[in-house]
Design a protein around this motif. Structure first.
Motif, PDB file in Angstrom:
ATOM      1  N   ARG A 707      -6.206  -2.917   4.296  1.00  0.00           N
ATOM      2  CA  ARG A 707      -5.673  -4.019   4.160  1.00  0.00           C
ATOM      3  C   ARG A 707      -5.318  -3.835   2.128  1.00  0.00           C
ATOM      4  NH1 ARG A 707      -6.257  -9.777   6.932  1.00  0.00           N
ATOM      5  NH2 ARG A 707      -5.589  -8.925   8.936  1.00  0.00           N
ATOM      6  N   HIS A 708      -6.685  -3.410   1.382  1.00  0.00           N
ATOM      7  CA  HIS A 708      -7.175  -3.290  -0.083  1.00  0.00           C
ATOM      8  C   HIS A 708      -6.098  -1.499   0.192  1.00  0.00           C
ATOM      9  CE1 HIS A 708      -9.615  -6.462  -1.968  1.00  0.00           C
ATOM     10  NE2 HIS A 708     -10.246  -6.723  -0.209  1.00  0.00           N
ATOM     11  N   ALA A 709      -6.543  -0.408   0.759  1.00  0.00           N
ATOM     12  CA  ALA A 709      -5.744   0.277   0.845  1.00  0.00           C
ATOM     13  C   ALA A 709      -3.967   0.466   0.857  1.00  0.00           C
ATOM     14  CB  ALA A 709      -6.535   1.207   1.746  1.00  0.00           C
ATOM     15  N   LYS A 710      -3.954  -0.097   1.293  1.00  0.00           N
ATOM     16  CA  LYS A 710      -2.462  -1.075   1.967  1.00  0.00           C
ATOM     17  C   LYS A 710      -1.134  -1.771   0.754  1.00  0.00           C
ATOM     18  CE  LYS A 710      -2.513  -2.100   6.212  1.00  0.00           C
ATOM     19  NZ  LYS A 710      -1.849  -2.367   7.425  1.00  0.00           N
ATOM     20  N   GLY A 711      -2.546  -2.268  -0.498  1.00  0.00           N
ATOM     21  CA  GLY A 711      -2.381  -2.562  -1.421  1.00  0.00           C
ATOM     22  C   GLY A 711      -2.598  -4.162  -1.334  1.00  0.00           C
ATOM     23  N   GLY A 712      -3.035  -4.832  -0.327  1.00  0.00           N
ATOM     24  CA  GLY A 712      -2.388  -5.977  -0.115  1.00  0.00           C
ATOM     25  C   GLY A 712      -4.187  -6.932  -0.233  1.00  0.00           C
TER      26      GLY A 712
END
Lengths: 756, 118
Positions: A707-712
């Motif tokens: 999720r962090h990688a996807k900007g979340g």
């Protein structure tokens, strides 16, 4: 004694109960103990009662005409015996003239030798010595005990009993106790008639466990003497003294009958000590308003007067009565020091369980363990609590490992040692077989292979499948009626193939002939050397003097069986090795924005295979991968060889990763999520307590990294909480695992891709 | 070399000798002289009372078990009259147990005063 918060009856509206904090405190185990308001009228007072007599001694023509405020014509039996035999009148005037504080300082001051203190104390009346001891504060009692105990080498005594009087289990447990280092074993019986059987079984087991272990069977005075005369026991302890005449005679003895008994044991070469201790008179309602310490001072003076070599005190059966009043536990230790000051062997209580609280019962014993006593416990329950026919002890089989660890923590000799696990099995087998052989030889009882096997493996009598109490009683009756002696048992052991044990039991009989075990504080080493006031005198005169464990003994104290080295851990890890993780060439930076790199530490999948939580490292990685896949991310595993620092591993992984997000994983299981623009010591999420992490936790970290990688901004995963002593449990392994990681580290080596 | 009550050196008491029935009870019993020697040691180590105990024990070492048990029983509270204790002391004197006889006489006097006689 008043139970906590027993509100007085009231007609008004019920007052609100205690708040939650107090209710919570009430529910703790320590509040099962009884705590008494000090009450001199009932003798519920530890160190000094307003009714204790003023110390004093009047001599006329070398005879005591008044002692502690009582004229000779009014002496009760105890006064009379002490006045006639107990005081060294050549030193009495000087000793009584010395101020209490001066005498107390002499006990503590290391520069004043023990011999000078005991010489002076020999002239002190009971009231005088009680006053002096009452002045010693706890740390001073520790100093005084260190200096004043009779024998240089400390030792310990065990209880060996069981609910069934099962001879095979008694023998196996006696051998076990001897293997753990106890030099005296005390047994007793739930059924009096079983006494001869128990004495024989424990003596056989003790002989299997170690040469030179003294054995006693605590029963009524006359029967105990008879067991001694027939050689079935090698010392005696159940010769009770009390501090008031009334309670003394209620115990069916007088100072003269007890003095005679003392000589009777010596006349057969049998070691003996007397028993007393605070609280006994209070329990019998006969304290006569005196303090416990003063009454005990009468007992100890009497013990010396009778010519007993030693005293078992420190509460004993009254320990919890003493423990219920202010300064009561301190009083118990003062009693022990008093025995030492009278130049006698101290067998220092710590037997009857004095509290439901593990903290209180440990605190009660610790100063004595630190100071060292002739016998730290006058009955450490070497068997489980439920099998202790004296009642549960302050220390029991449940606590042997605790005790061994405490010895090691403080570097003190509490008399115990770690017994080799394999050796214990062999000793128990041999002890049970020896007892079986002897019982069969005399036709006392026939035991089966199954009964032997059960006794060998049993942790207590509840593990025995079934037993026949009548068989034991019959065996005991036959021993009694046929006039068997220990010499006959020696023959039986020899004839049935137990030659070393026959030899050892005969040695115990021969020890009586020499008489050296009659001297103060005598024990036998496994080499059959007598250690006593005579052969091993305490020579403490400050730091650098007195008892110090030999390097061999220190190694024994240190070598508890739970200790682990880095090598042990390396072997443990190697057992889980696999080829699941394989190098796949140097790692380079990639550009896929959905990519997350999992950086692992140098030893991961090389020398370390299992995390602190017991999860295979490979499984932790699979869970991280699965979490990332769930979020539609692409993952890569990269091993960093040049650092073991988790922050650097995570940051380096983030810098290689297309998304700028990386996961760092140490082989021990600690993990974090990092981002390439953060400082090394920062992170997005951190699992710092590796021992509590499960597969699900790693899965969640994988999902969150995705999720962090996807900007979340996912809700951060948290360390599962635990209130266990997690650091105590894992820190030694952490140190070893870090050492292994460090050994795998290679400066300058580039990152390496791995396939799973 | 320590000699047992029988005079036999204790070193000669072996398991084999026991098994062959060549060891008597007196071969495993302490000799009164050994107790006297232990009394001297106790005195040297600051405990004259322990020494006195060993000297009483040296006397009792000569008595059979039954007699020792009997004297103990007679000294317990309210087992004996003062006269019986006097007789007992005399009996002990007759067996050269003078120290024990003195102890019994002392007990008699205190027992009479403290209501501990029968």
């Amino acid at each position: 004694m008043i139970p906590p918060h027993d509100d007085p009856p009231t007609t008004r509206a019920a007052a609100p109960g205690p708040v939650g904090r107090i209710r919570f405190m009430d529910a703790q185990r320590v509040n099962l103990d009884g705590f008494a308001v000090e009450n001199p009228e009932l003798g519920l007072i530890a160190l000094s009662s307003p009714y204790d007599p003023e110390p004093g001694l009047v001599l006329e023509d070398g005879v005591v005409t008044e002692m502690d405020g009582v004229k000779a014509a009014d002496f009760d039996a105890i006064d009379a015996f002490i006045a006639a035999h107990g005081l060294d009148l050549t030193v009495a005037v000087e000793a009584m003239a010395l101020s209490d504080v001066a005498a107390a300082r002499m006990m503590v001051d290391p520069s004043i030798p023990r011999s000078e203190v005991v010489w002076l104390c020999a002239g002190m009346t009971p009231a005088k010595l009680a006053r002096v001891l009452a002045l010693l504060r706890p740390a001073e009692l520790v100093m005084a005990m260190t200096k004043l105990r009779a024998r240089r080498t400390p030792s310990n005594q065990a209880h060996v009993t069981n609910r069934l009087d099962d001879p095979l289990l008694l023998a196996a447990d006696a051998a076990t106790a001897a293997a753990f280092g106890f030099r005296e074993l005390e047994t007793t019986v739930p059924v009096l008639a079983d006494a001869p059987s128990n004495a024989v079984a424990v003596s056989i087991g003790a002989a299997v466990g170690s040469p030179g272990v003294l054995v006693q069977c605590s029963v009524e005075e006359a029967l105990e003497l008879e067991l001694g005369l027939r050689g079935f026991v090698s010392y005696a302890e159940t010769v009770s003294l009390y501090g008031t005449e009334q309670v003394f005679t209620d115990g069916d003895d007088t100072p003269w009958s007890k003095a005679f008994l003392t000589s009777a044991y010596a006349s057969r070469g049998i070691k003996m000590r007397v028993s007393s201790g605070a609280g006994a008179e209070v329990l019998m309602g006969g304290a006569e308003r005196r303090s416990m310490l003063y009454l005990e001072s009468r007992c100890v003076a009497l013990a010396r007067a009778m010519g007993a070599q030693g005293v078992q005190n420190g509460g004993i059966d009254g320990a919890s009565v003493a423990g219920s009043v202010p300064r009561g536990v301190r009083g118990l230790m003062a009693e022990n020091v008093m025995v030492m000051a009278r130049n006698l062997e101290s067998c220092s209580g710590n037997d009857a369980l004095m509290s439901e609280s593990d903290v209180r019962r440990t605190a009660r014993t610790l100063p004595i363990l630190l100071a060292g006593s002739d016998f730290i416990c006058s009955g450490f329950g070497s068997i489980q609590r439920y099998d202790n026919m004296f009642g549960p002890s302050n220390w029991n089989a449940e606590d042997i490992d605790d005790y061994l660890a405490i010895q090691r923590d403080w570097g003190v000799d509490g008399g115990l040692r770690t017994a080799d696990t394999g050796a214990i099995a062999a000793l128990r087998e041999r002890a049970a077989q020896a007892a079986r052989a002897v019982y069969s030889w005399f036709g006392l009882a026939d035991f089966t292979d199954e009964q032997v096997a059960a006794a060998v493996d049993a942790a207590g009598s509840k593990d025995l499948p079934g037993s026949d109490p009548v068989a034991v009683t019959n065996a005991a009756r036959l021993i009694q009626e046929t006039g068997l002696t220990m010499a006959d048992v020696v023959t039986a052991l020899q004839e049935t193939g137990f030659e070393p044990e026959a030899e050892r039991l005969l040695d115990m009989l021969k020890v009586r002939v020499g008489g050296d075990c009659l001297q103060t504080a005598a024990i036998l080493t496994p080499e059959m050397r007598v250690l006593s006031l005579v052969t091993d005198p305490n020579d403490y005169t400050g730091p650098g003097t007195g008892y110090e464990p030999t390097p061999e003994r220190q190694a024994e104290i240190d070598a508890i069986r739970q200790r682990r080295s880095v090598e042990d851990l390396r072997r443990e890890q190697a057992a889980y090795a696999s080829d699941a993780l394989r190098p796949a060439g140097p790692a380079v930076q990639r550009g896929d924005p959905r990519e997350v790199v999992i950086g692992v530490s140098p030893a991961t999948g090389r020398d370390i295979w299992v995390t602190l939580s017991g999860l295979p490292v490979v499984e932790a990685l699979r869970q991280l991968l699965a979490g990332l896949e769930e979020e539609g991310c692409v993952a890569r595993i990269v091993r960093f060889h040049d650092t073991i620092d988790l922050g650097m591993i995570g940051l380096s992984a983030a810098r290689l990763s297309g998304s700028g997000i990386g996961i760092g994983l140490q082989a021990k299981g600690t993990a974090l999520i990092h981002r390439r623009d953060l400082a090394p010591l920062a992170n997005l999420e951190l699992y710092s307590i590796a021992p509590v992490l499960s597969a699900e936790d790693y899965r969640l970290m994988g999902v969150n990294a995705g999720r962090h990688a996807k900007g979340g901004t996912p809700e951060p995963a948290r360390n599962p909480y635990t209130d266990e002593a997690i650091e105590a449990r894992y820190h030694t392994r952490v140190v070893s695992l870090v050492a292994i990681e460090r050994a795998c580290c290679r400066a300058g080596a580039g990152p390496e891709e791995l396939t799973l | 070399m320590t000699r047992a009550y029988s005079g036999r050196p204790v070193e000669s008491v072996t398991v084999d000798a026991v098994r062959r029935g060549e060891v008597t009870r007196d071969d495993l019993r302490i000799h009164p002289e050994t107790l006297e020697a232990q009394a001297v040691v106790a005195e040297r180590h600051g405990n004259p009372q322990l020494a006195a105990n060993f000297r009483r024990a040296a006397e009792l070492a000569l008595l059979p078990d039954e007699d020792v048990m009997r004297v103990y029983e007679a000294l317990r509270p309210r087992r004996s009259t003062a006269a019986e204790l006097s007789d007992l002391a005399e009996w002990l004197d007759g067996r050269s147990c003078h120290r024990n006889a003195a102890l019994v006489r002392e007990a008699r006097d205190v027992y009479a005063r403290r209501d501990l006689t029968r």
